[in-house]
Each structure stands twice: as C-alpha cells, then as structure tokens.
Design an enzyme around this catalytic site. Sequence first.
Site, PDB file in Angstrom:
ATOM      1  N   ASP A 202       0.838  -1.200   0.000  1.00 35.36           N
ATOM      2  CA  ASP A 202       0.000   0.000   0.000  1.00 35.36           C
ATOM      3  C   ASP A 202       0.869   1.244   0.000  1.00 35.36           C
ATOM      4  OD1 ASP A 202       0.816   0.444   2.587  1.00 35.36           O
ATOM      5  OD2 ASP A 202      -1.154   0.152   3.511  1.00 35.36           O
ATOM      6  N   ASN A 210      -4.462  12.817   0.658  1.00 39.84           N
ATOM      7  CA  ASN A 210      -5.865  13.223   0.572  1.00 39.84           C
ATOM      8  C   ASN A 210      -6.146  14.462   1.416  1.00 39.84           C
ATOM      9  OD1 ASN A 210      -6.840  11.314  -1.253  1.00 39.84           O
ATOM     10  ND2 ASN A 210      -7.260   9.803   0.345  1.00 39.84           N
ATOM     11  N   ASP A 219      -7.062  10.246  -5.936  1.00 37.70           N
ATOM     12  CA  ASP A 219      -7.515   9.297  -6.957  1.00 37.70           C
ATOM     13  C   ASP A 219      -6.557   9.294  -8.155  1.00 37.70           C
ATOM     14  OD1 ASP A 219      -9.657   8.603  -5.428  1.00 37.70           O
ATOM     15  OD2 ASP A 219     -11.139   9.745  -6.574  1.00 37.70           O
ATOM     16  N   GLU A 245      -5.961   2.208  -0.922  1.00 38.33           N
ATOM     17  CA  GLU A 245      -4.624   2.362  -1.511  1.00 38.33           C
ATOM     18  C   GLU A 245      -3.818   1.070  -1.409  1.00 38.33           C
ATOM     19  OE1 GLU A 245      -4.147   3.700   2.833  1.00 38.33           O
ATOM     20  OE2 GLU A 245      -5.717   3.565   1.308  1.00 38.33           O
TER      21      GLU A 245
END
Length: 341
Positions: A202, A210, A219, A245
């Site tokens: 990840d 974010n 995104d 993620e």
Amino acid sequence: MNISILVFGCHKFLNTLPDQIRYAKAFNVEVIDSFDQAVSYIQSTTPDIILVQASIDGSIELCTWLKDQVKLSWIYCILLEDRSQHIIERAHYGWEWDLEMTSAALKQGADAYIWQVNAETSADNLSEVAANHRLILAQLAVGLRKAEKYRDLMRKNDLLSSIALADSLTELNNRRALEWDLARQIQKARDQQLSLSLIIFDVDFFKKVNDTYGHLVGDRLLQLLATRIRHNLRFQDTAFRYGGEEFVILLANTAGEEAAIVARRLNRIVSEQPFAINNQLSINVTISLGTASLQGDDDAQGMSLLHRADQCLLEAKSSGRNRVISWETFCRIPYLQVASS
C-alpha cells in the site's frame, strides 16, 4: 458471420439437402457419419447448427448427448427423417403416427423434426420437394437466429464480467477478481507442482495526500501508480486493487526469494520518480510491501497466503515503511519485537 453447419450423415444424405445449404459461401459445412467423430468435432469446433440423418446409426444418441451438454445445448439440432423409408407405417397408422414420431424425436433432444421428401422418389412432384426444402431452410433460419442471439448474449456476458471484475478507478482487476483468480492459480500450481507467490502493498501516508491535496488528487495518484506498476510487471504477474490504496500482485511460477526481488524492484520504481498529477503538481510517494509464497497447508481459497503476506506488510509499515518484508524475513524477526511493534 460465417455459419458452421455439421451434417451428421452420409454424403448421399448431403446431396438431398437444399442447394442453398450445400453451395452457399456463407456456410462452412462439415459431413461426419461417425458418432464418436461427431462428438469430438462438436467439442473442438462447436457448429451453429447440426443436421442429422435420422436413419444413420447414432442419430438419436447424438441429439440426446447434445442436449445433456450444458455449454453446448444452444446448438440447434434438426433431425431429418426420410419419408420413403416409412411409407408403409404412414399409410397404415396415418397422421397420429406422424405426431408420435415427432413427439418422440423432440423428447429425445432434437429441436426440429422434419419429414424429408427425397427428390429421387418424388420426381413427379417437384413442388413437394421444393416445399420441403423451404421448410428445411426455414428451420435453418430459426437455428441461425438462435446462434446469433447466443453470440450476442455471450458478448454481453463477457462485457458484464469484465465490468464486474475491473476496478473503475485504476483499471486493474478488483478484489472480486482476486478472489476468483487466486483460487484458480493455487489449484493450477498444485496440479502442476509449480511455485506461487503473492505481493501485497500500500501507499505510505496516503491519508496525508488526501488531507493535503484532496481526494481527486489522491484518486489521480492511484491511477498513475497503477499504471506504473502495470507497465513494470512481468508477463506472468497479475495486479489487483485490493481496496483503498492497497494492492495485490500474484506471481505465477515464482518462489519466495524471487518474489522478494520483484517486490524490491517495484519499491524502487515507485520511489525513484515523482508522480506528475498535473503541470503544477508532482508528488513523491513510497510503498511498503509484504511477500509470501504458497505452502502445502494453505487453504484452497488463498486466505492463509494473503494473511501471511499482510503480516509482512504490517511489519514493513511498523518498522519504518518504504521497504519489503518477505515471509522468510518475518519468521526470523524475534517474537517480542513483532509483538511490541
């Protein structure tokens, strides 16, 4: 569309069929008179329509076998009966006998049952022969419509399957696809006695991306990451977005140390170059990775294999991130160190 027709009968039977079948360029006509050869041909080539000579050995068996095959039962099967061979029965029993014969043929697997008028025995009644040929061609048209609808259905099913198994954001396979493919690859590895490994990784501090730039940037970062990973995989590797993620890569025919080498290479590829979100913004990210290989006591669905890789990922993150931890390395970490992390 090139139509494939299997004629189960002798070549003399082929000559009794309408010229539109025998000489049409749009039709690929194959003639077979052996039941075993016909079954083999159907399984390998899958014709759209089968024209069956009722008087040949194995005709009813072929119709019955075909309807018992779930993936082949859509093939339209037309059983043709030579009227000249049943003149006495028809004269004695009348139209009720015709209906009984038709009913029996349909129950035994034929989609259509036609009394065929032989041109040799009906030379004095060419209109009857022509009408009979029109009936055969009409049933052929029914079979073609069925074949076209089946093809359309299969195309739609393939499209829906692709949509259902794809992650819309990254265009990688999704978690549902992983669940299906992991079980399949485990079975294949065990059947062929091959190795199988798995990487789970990840994005480090993705929440910070974010929170700082917004979810649209997050995104976009995942899209760019997925593209970079996909373009740097080997031909036998398959990538999946596991969720958020987090990503998983299946490594077919790959042992533990090889999996760790692949993971370290991907770790370097991600971290060595920033991701250009747009003309004004580039973001540097790193990933943490865990690897594990298939063992004899792993379950058939791969949940235990995934769990071991996930333990390695957690260790990679707790020990500093931006690194690879393999199951072999994880097993060498002292228990107290793992428990306290």
